[in-house]
Design an enzyme around this catalytic site. Structure first.
Site, PDB file in Angstrom:
ATOM      1  N   ASP A 201       0.843  -1.218   0.066  1.00 30.96           N
ATOM      2  CA  ASP A 201       0.050   0.116  -0.073  1.00 30.96           C
ATOM      3  C   ASP A 201       0.932   1.124   0.056  1.00 30.96           C
ATOM      4  O   ASP A 201       2.286   1.183  -0.154  1.00 30.96           O
ATOM      5  CB  ASP A 201      -1.077  -0.026   1.180  1.00 30.96           C
ATOM      6  CG  ASP A 201      -2.342   0.569   0.954  1.00 30.96           C
ATOM      7  OD1 ASP A 201      -2.315   1.746   0.304  1.00 30.96           O
ATOM      8  OD2 ASP A 201      -3.356   0.332   1.066  1.00 30.96           O
ATOM      9  N   GLY A 224       4.519   1.702  -1.859  1.00 36.94           N
ATOM     10  CA  GLY A 224       4.741   2.053  -3.340  1.00 36.94           C
ATOM     11  C   GLY A 224       3.268   2.279  -4.110  1.00 36.94           C
ATOM     12  O   GLY A 224       2.488   2.280  -3.400  1.00 36.94           O
ATOM     13  N   ASP A 225       3.438   2.527  -5.434  1.00 34.02           N
ATOM     14  CA  ASP A 225       2.226   2.832  -6.055  1.00 34.02           C
ATOM     15  C   ASP A 225       1.907   1.742  -6.779  1.00 34.02           C
ATOM     16  O   ASP A 225       2.502   1.325  -7.909  1.00 34.02           O
ATOM     17  CB  ASP A 225       2.710   4.283  -7.058  1.00 34.02           C
ATOM     18  CG  ASP A 225       1.432   4.575  -7.684  1.00 34.02           C
ATOM     19  OD1 ASP A 225       0.591   4.070  -7.838  1.00 34.02           O
ATOM     20  OD2 ASP A 225       1.530   5.847  -8.522  1.00 34.02           O
ATOM     21  N   PHE A 226       0.353   1.269  -6.645  1.00 35.95           N
ATOM     22  CA  PHE A 226       0.083   0.336  -7.506  1.00 35.95           C
ATOM     23  C   PHE A 226      -0.165   0.277  -8.951  1.00 35.95           C
ATOM     24  O   PHE A 226      -0.560  -0.453  -9.733  1.00 35.95           O
ATOM     25  CB  PHE A 226      -1.059  -0.551  -6.882  1.00 35.95           C
ATOM     26  CG  PHE A 226      -2.486   0.228  -6.365  1.00 35.95           C
ATOM     27  CD1 PHE A 226      -2.791   1.110  -7.220  1.00 35.95           C
ATOM     28  CD2 PHE A 226      -3.031  -0.309  -5.268  1.00 35.95           C
ATOM     29  CE1 PHE A 226      -3.815   1.896  -7.006  1.00 35.95           C
ATOM     30  CE2 PHE A 226      -4.161   0.500  -4.917  1.00 35.95           C
ATOM     31  CZ  PHE A 226      -4.529   1.498  -5.866  1.00 35.95           C
ATOM     32  N   HIS A 244     -13.111  -0.274  -6.901  1.00 34.71           N
ATOM     33  CA  HIS A 244     -14.307   0.449  -6.904  1.00 34.71           C
ATOM     34  C   HIS A 244     -14.110   1.794  -6.481  1.00 34.71           C
ATOM     35  O   HIS A 244     -14.804   2.874  -6.613  1.00 34.71           O
ATOM     36  CB  HIS A 244     -15.447  -0.089  -5.819  1.00 34.71           C
ATOM     37  CG  HIS A 244     -15.185   0.292  -4.300  1.00 34.71           C
ATOM     38  ND1 HIS A 244     -16.064   0.352  -3.555  1.00 34.71           N
ATOM     39  CD2 HIS A 244     -13.803   0.310  -3.728  1.00 34.71           C
ATOM     40  CE1 HIS A 244     -15.207   0.285  -2.247  1.00 34.71           C
ATOM     41  NE2 HIS A 244     -14.279   0.526  -2.278  1.00 34.71           N
TER      42      HIS A 244
END
Length: 341
Positions: A201, A224-226, A244
């Site tokens: 996350d 990190g950045d998904f 969502h």
């Protein structure tokens, strides 16, 4: 009472539902339910003193809530629990304490006031705060923790429901992408002792995780950045109430990140509500969640099964199974498919 009079009465209360929600948040912020023993009672004077507020004003709050079956207030100004107020205790196994603090928290409250912005393609949250939802949570860490707590205690006990509904025993390492405080992994790993997990996350989210959150080493954490990367080496990837939050284009980027990170035999599990297209057959709370996604992000939304199928196909996945749980969420199991060409 005639049918029309009942409809007028019920609609009047629905129109003023925001008032009840805000009073519930006040009660939860003050920790009122925890300050009253489950089988005991308190005088309003001593409860107000413990909360650090005026007894006359707190009595008015309790009186209004008691009219809706939340707490009981006797003529001698003694307050005790009702079945509904017991659910506001933070130690209740199906606690609504965190939900009460979240739904009308400052970020959501102000964004809902700008819901009209979504009607012309805007983001109500950005209209209200001048920043996106996740930037807001980074700048308001206390509210971010309330969000994490609410997700960990979401009504329906979805984490336990998912752990019960799916056989995770064949997994070696589960990557929970956008996994928050790791609550979903903890439920799964408690049931399947040979499995390990990694929660992935934002840096600020994983920095708040404790040794207890990480099950003394059975779960590792990575920030990190998904949109850019996901953990490698896992044989199962979870997207638990993640998609969502995003529009279709962003969802495809997240799915493609997972697709790049997993091996050809890997499994992707999307854990989300599957929206019933016909509202007369669906659950009202599902459509309220859908509207909340619109308030927070504009184009984000809940999706039908066919919409999930379309997203997955565009990211080179195919649905292999759809599993209902005893909670509102379902498990969409998908497998990577060979890319054309």
């Amino acid at each position: 009472m005639s049918d029309q009079e009942r409809d007028l009465h019920d609609l009047d209360l629905l129109l003023r539902g925001f008032q009840i929600s805000r009073l519930l948040r006040l009660a939860a912020d003050l920790g009122m339910a925890d300050r009253i023993a489950a089988t005991g009672s308190r005088s309003m004077a001593e409860l107000a003193a413990e909360c650090g507020v005026l007894p006359v004003q707190l009595t008015r709050v309790v009186r209004a809530l008691a009219a809706f079956g939340i707490f009981q207030l006797s003529p001698d100004a003694t307050v005790s629990h009702s079945p509904r107020s017991l659910l506001l205790r933070s130690d209740h196994p199906r606690t609504m304490h965190y939900a009460a603090r979240f739904w009308t928290g400052p970020g959501s409250w102000k964004a809902w006031a700008q819901i009209d912005a979504a009607m012309t393609g805007g983001s109500p949250h950005e209209a209200a705060w001048g920043m996106g939802r996740f930037d807001y949570l980074r700048h308001h860490p206390e509210e971010a923790r309330v969000f994490d707590d609410m997700m960990a205690h979401f009504p329906g006990n979805r984490h336990a429901a998912v752990a019960d509904a799916y056989d995770f025993s064949h997994a070696r390492l589960i990557a929970d992408v956008g996994g928050g405080n790791g609550a979903a992994l903890r439920h799964i790993l408690a049931r399947f002792p040979d499995v390990r997990g990694v929660v992935f996350d934002r840096e600020d989210v994983v920095a708040a995780l404790t040794s207890e959150d990480l099950m003394q080493g059975r779960i590792s954490a990575a920030g990190g950045d998904f949109f850019e990367r996901a953990p490698t080496g896992a044989d199962m990837y979870l997207l638990n109430r993640v998609l969502h939050d995003w529009n279709d284009e962003a969802c495809i980027r997240i799915l493609e990140t997972c697709r790049r990170s997993m091996e050809s035999a890997g499994t992707l599990l999307i854990i989300d509500e599957i929206l019933e297209p016909d509202p007369s057959r669906g659950k009202p709370a599902s459509y309220l969640i859908d509207a909340h996604m619109m308030a927070m992000f504009g184009e984000a939304r809940e999706r039908t099964q066919s919409e999930f199928q379309d997203l997955l196909s565009r990211a080179d996945f195919a649905i292999s199974n759809v599993i209902a749980t005893r909670s509102p969420v379902s498990i969409v199991e998908a497998k990577p498919v060979a890319r054309a060409g």
